[in-house]
Design a protein around this motif. Structure first.
Motif, mmCIF file in Angstrom:
data_model
loop_
_atom_site.group_PDB
_atom_site.id
_atom_site.type_symbol
_atom_site.label_atom_id
_atom_site.label_comp_id
_atom_site.label_asym_id
_atom_site.label_seq_id
_atom_site.Cartn_x
_atom_site.Cartn_y
_atom_site.Cartn_z
ATOM 1 N N LEU A 194 0.835 -1.203 0.000
ATOM 2 C CA LEU A 194 0.000 0.000 0.000
ATOM 3 C C LEU A 194 0.870 1.254 0.000
ATOM 4 C CD1 LEU A 194 -2.840 1.219 0.146
ATOM 5 C CD2 LEU A 194 -2.686 1.061 2.651
ATOM 6 N N LEU A 195 1.971 1.239 0.736
ATOM 7 C CA LEU A 195 2.891 2.381 0.756
ATOM 8 C C LEU A 195 3.467 2.632 -0.639
ATOM 9 C CD1 LEU A 195 4.836 1.754 4.093
ATOM 10 C CD2 LEU A 195 3.103 3.507 3.664
ATOM 11 N N ARG A 196 3.877 1.561 -1.310
ATOM 12 C CA ARG A 196 4.430 1.732 -2.658
ATOM 13 C C ARG A 196 3.400 2.341 -3.599
ATOM 14 N NH1 ARG A 196 9.322 -0.569 -3.365
ATOM 15 N NH2 ARG A 196 9.988 -2.278 -2.004
ATOM 16 N N ARG A 197 2.170 1.866 -3.495
ATOM 17 C CA ARG A 197 1.122 2.394 -4.363
ATOM 18 C C ARG A 197 0.807 3.851 -4.014
ATOM 19 N NH1 ARG A 197 -3.519 -1.317 -6.867
ATOM 20 N NH2 ARG A 197 -4.744 0.248 -7.968
ATOM 21 N N ALA A 198 0.797 4.173 -2.729
ATOM 22 C CA ALA A 198 0.566 5.554 -2.314
ATOM 23 C C ALA A 198 1.689 6.461 -2.798
ATOM 24 C CB ALA A 198 0.441 5.631 -0.793
ATOM 25 N N GLY A 199 2.902 5.931 -2.837
ATOM 26 C CA GLY A 199 4.024 6.710 -3.330
ATOM 27 C C GLY A 199 3.909 7.048 -4.800
ATOM 28 N N ARG A 200 3.102 6.283 -5.530
ATOM 29 C CA ARG A 200 2.909 6.525 -6.964
ATOM 30 C C ARG A 200 1.576 7.218 -7.266
ATOM 31 N NH1 ARG A 200 4.734 1.022 -6.948
ATOM 32 N NH2 ARG A 200 2.606 0.305 -7.404
ATOM 33 N N ALA A 201 0.837 7.600 -6.218
ATOM 34 C CA ALA A 201 -0.519 8.121 -6.410
ATOM 35 C C ALA A 201 -0.552 9.575 -6.876
ATOM 36 C CB ALA A 201 -1.323 7.974 -5.121
ATOM 37 N N GLY A 202 0.567 10.278 -6.762
ATOM 38 C CA GLY A 202 0.602 11.663 -7.225
ATOM 39 C C GLY A 202 -0.014 12.656 -6.265
ATOM 40 N N LYS A 203 -0.232 12.259 -5.017
ATOM 41 C CA LYS A 203 -0.797 13.140 -3.995
ATOM 42 C C LYS A 203 0.089 13.123 -2.748
ATOM 43 C CE LYS A 203 -4.674 14.582 -5.916
ATOM 44 N NZ LYS A 203 -6.014 14.187 -5.449
ATOM 45 N N PRO A 204 0.109 14.232 -1.978
ATOM 46 C CA PRO A 204 0.801 14.192 -0.685
ATOM 47 C C PRO A 204 0.233 13.071 0.187
ATOM 48 C CG PRO A 204 0.248 16.454 -1.255
ATOM 49 C CD PRO A 204 -0.439 15.574 -2.267
ATOM 50 N N VAL A 205 1.078 12.497 1.036
ATOM 51 C CA VAL A 205 0.680 11.383 1.890
ATOM 52 C C VAL A 205 0.916 11.751 3.350
ATOM 53 C CG1 VAL A 205 1.114 8.974 2.518
ATOM 54 C CG2 VAL A 205 1.179 9.659 0.115
ATOM 55 N N LEU A 206 -0.098 11.527 4.177
ATOM 56 C CA LEU A 206 0.020 11.656 5.626
ATOM 57 C C LEU A 206 0.199 10.259 6.192
ATOM 58 C CD1 LEU A 206 -0.265 13.358 8.266
ATOM 59 C CD2 LEU A 206 -2.692 12.797 8.202
ATOM 60 N N LEU A 207 1.362 10.003 6.796
ATOM 61 C CA LEU A 207 1.703 8.677 7.298
ATOM 62 C C LEU A 207 1.664 8.678 8.816
ATOM 63 C CD1 LEU A 207 2.749 5.776 6.774
ATOM 64 C CD2 LEU A 207 5.082 6.734 6.861
ATOM 65 N N LYS A 208 0.740 7.895 9.385
ATOM 66 C CA LYS A 208 0.603 7.823 10.837
ATOM 67 C C LYS A 208 1.504 6.734 11.421
ATOM 68 C CE LYS A 208 -3.805 9.861 12.002
ATOM 69 N NZ LYS A 208 -4.958 9.699 12.902
ATOM 70 N N ARG A 209 2.052 7.034 12.583
ATOM 71 C CA ARG A 209 2.897 6.075 13.288
ATOM 72 C C ARG A 209 2.057 4.912 13.793
ATOM 73 N NH1 ARG A 209 6.453 7.566 18.708
ATOM 74 N NH2 ARG A 209 7.517 5.547 18.949
ATOM 75 N N GLY A 210 2.565 3.703 13.609
ATOM 76 C CA GLY A 210 1.861 2.516 14.087
ATOM 77 C C GLY A 210 1.811 2.451 15.596
ATOM 78 N N MET A 211 0.873 1.672 16.104
ATOM 79 C CA MET A 211 0.631 1.636 17.548
ATOM 80 C C MET A 211 1.766 0.993 18.343
ATOM 81 S SD MET A 211 -3.446 0.783 17.547
ATOM 82 C CE MET A 211 -3.371 -0.268 16.090
ATOM 83 N N ALA A 212 2.622 0.231 17.677
ATOM 84 C CA ALA A 212 3.765 -0.382 18.357
ATOM 85 C C ALA A 212 5.057 -0.097 17.599
ATOM 86 C CB ALA A 212 3.556 -1.884 18.498
ATOM 87 N N ALA A 213 5.063 0.980 16.830
ATOM 88 C CA ALA A 213 6.208 1.282 15.967
ATOM 89 C C ALA A 213 7.199 2.226 16.649
ATOM 90 C CB ALA A 213 5.718 1.914 14.670
ATOM 91 N N THR A 214 8.466 1.986 16.401
ATOM 92 C CA THR A 214 9.492 2.921 16.841
ATOM 93 C C THR A 214 9.596 4.075 15.847
ATOM 94 O OG1 THR A 214 11.251 1.817 15.599
ATOM 95 C CG2 THR A 214 10.793 0.992 17.836
ATOM 96 N N VAL A 215 10.315 5.112 16.227
ATOM 97 C CA VAL A 215 10.553 6.217 15.295
ATOM 98 C C VAL A 215 11.298 5.706 14.067
ATOM 99 C CG1 VAL A 215 11.839 8.366 14.977
ATOM 100 C CG2 VAL A 215 10.467 8.029 17.037
#
Length: 353
Positions: A194-215
């Motif tokens: 999904l990230l790869r596809r969003a990177g090709r979508a031609g729009k700015p992306v807001l990426l939220k930190r996962g609930m157990a993700a490190t920086v």
């Protein structure tokens, strides 16, 4: 590895460096700066022998990027990335932008009405979920494309930009069609396809930190977006899971200055999901602005007690107006300011008459 060219390097010298990098089996990406061009070497998992490159004409210095995320790091790009939207809102330019709206789009009257009130209070970006990934399969899942159409109508009436979440590849295409910013939620932060596809979508992306993700996890996920050619990425701290049950999540405000030291990407805070409690949203929003956040994402509902999702963490419109006044003072105290408010369409029409 980053190859910094001399300020007087010729186009032929820049192309010569890029050609050599390709001959070494890597990809080369040129990033023109205000004073000189830098060329990034992409595709390496470890340190690269720079002997073939550092002696080439026009090369000033070689910087070995120490972080596993390359294009996201400040070593790669020391200047802040600024994401500019069609309505003039700039995210990452030293101003505090505010995204606000209900958790879910529920009806035309609900989203149009609250959009006007939010715009009048100073918000410039409207949030609202059309696709809702809920913990329970029996909870309200959103209005899908009909919800996106209502968000687009609210944008037409108010001038606010729209941010809304895509939950899979199918919904991403629809979101990119209607929205100004594609949101990738916490549950999908490491959904790499999904990230790869969003990177090709031609729009700015807001990426939220996962609930157990490190920086580090967050920045590596952002790297997927930039690797697909999308530099317009906004990070969001929305709380991680903790062991205390007094709040829904643990809003990690330390992540804001940490990310700013490691990456050039803007970062906003979501105290609504970060606390899950209406009474805690305002103080944590104030704290996030004081910590240097580039913006806030706040859930606001015209009648939170009847909201179809997340009513307990949604502010009343009056509370949101008070919050906007408070954070304006805090932003001013730290040498910043709120993004200038939008001019209502009626006023724009009167001014051009």
């Amino acid at each position: 590895m980053l190859v910094v060219m001399r300020h007087d390097a010729t186009p032929e010298e820049i192309e010569g460096v890029m050609r050599t990098i390709r001959e070494m089996g890597y990809e080369a990406q040129a990033t023109p700066g205000r004073q000189r061009t830098a060329i990034g070497l992409i595709g390496n998992d470890g340190k690269v022998n720079s002997d073939r490159v550092e002696s080439l004409p026009g090369v000033l210095e070689i910087i070995h990027v120490s972080q596993p995320y390359k294009q996201v790091s400040r070593e790669w790009r020391p200047e802040n990335t600024v994401v500019t939207l069609d309505n003039g809102t700039r995210i990452g330019a030293g101003e505090v932008c505010v995204m606000a709206g209900p958790c879910s789009v529920e009806s035309e009257a609900q989203i149009i009405g609250i959009a006007h009130r939010l715009r009048d209070a100073g918000a410039t970006i409207l949030r609202g979920g059309a696709f809702k990934p809920r913990t329970s399969p029996y909870s309200f899942q959103g209005m899908a494309e009909e919800g996106l159409k209502l968000l687009a109508k609210a944008r037409e009436e108010t001038g606010m930009a729209v941010v809304t979440e895509a939950i899979d590849n199918e919904s991403l295409d629809l979101v990119a069609k209607y929205a100004d910013i594609v949101q990738i939620g916490a549950r999908n932060m490491q959904n790499f396809s999904l990230l790869r596809r969003a990177g090709r979508a031609g729009k700015p992306v807001l990426l939220k930190r996962g609930m157990a993700a490190t920086v580090k996890d967050l920045l590596l996920s952002a790297e997927y977006l930039l690797a697909e050619g999308n530099p317009h990425v906004i990070l969001c701290e929305r709380g991680v899971r903790g062991f205390d049950t007094h709040t829904r999540n643990l809003l990690d405000l330390t992540a804001i200055p940490v990310v700013k030291s490691l990456s050039h990407l803007p970062i906003i805070a979501d105290p609504s999901h970060g606390t899950g409690l209406r009474a805690k949203v305002t103080p944590m929003a104030r704290a996030a602005v004081a910590a240097g956040a580039d913006g806030l994402m706040i859930e606001v509902h015209p009648d939170p007690d009847r909201a179809l999702s997340d009513g307990a963490q949604s502010l009343f419109p009056e509370q949101f107006g008070e919050l906007m006044e408070q954070i304006a003072v805090i932003a001013d105290a730290i040498g910043s300011r709120l993004v200038p408010p939008l001019v209502p369409r009626e006023a724009r029409a009167a001014g051009s008459a």
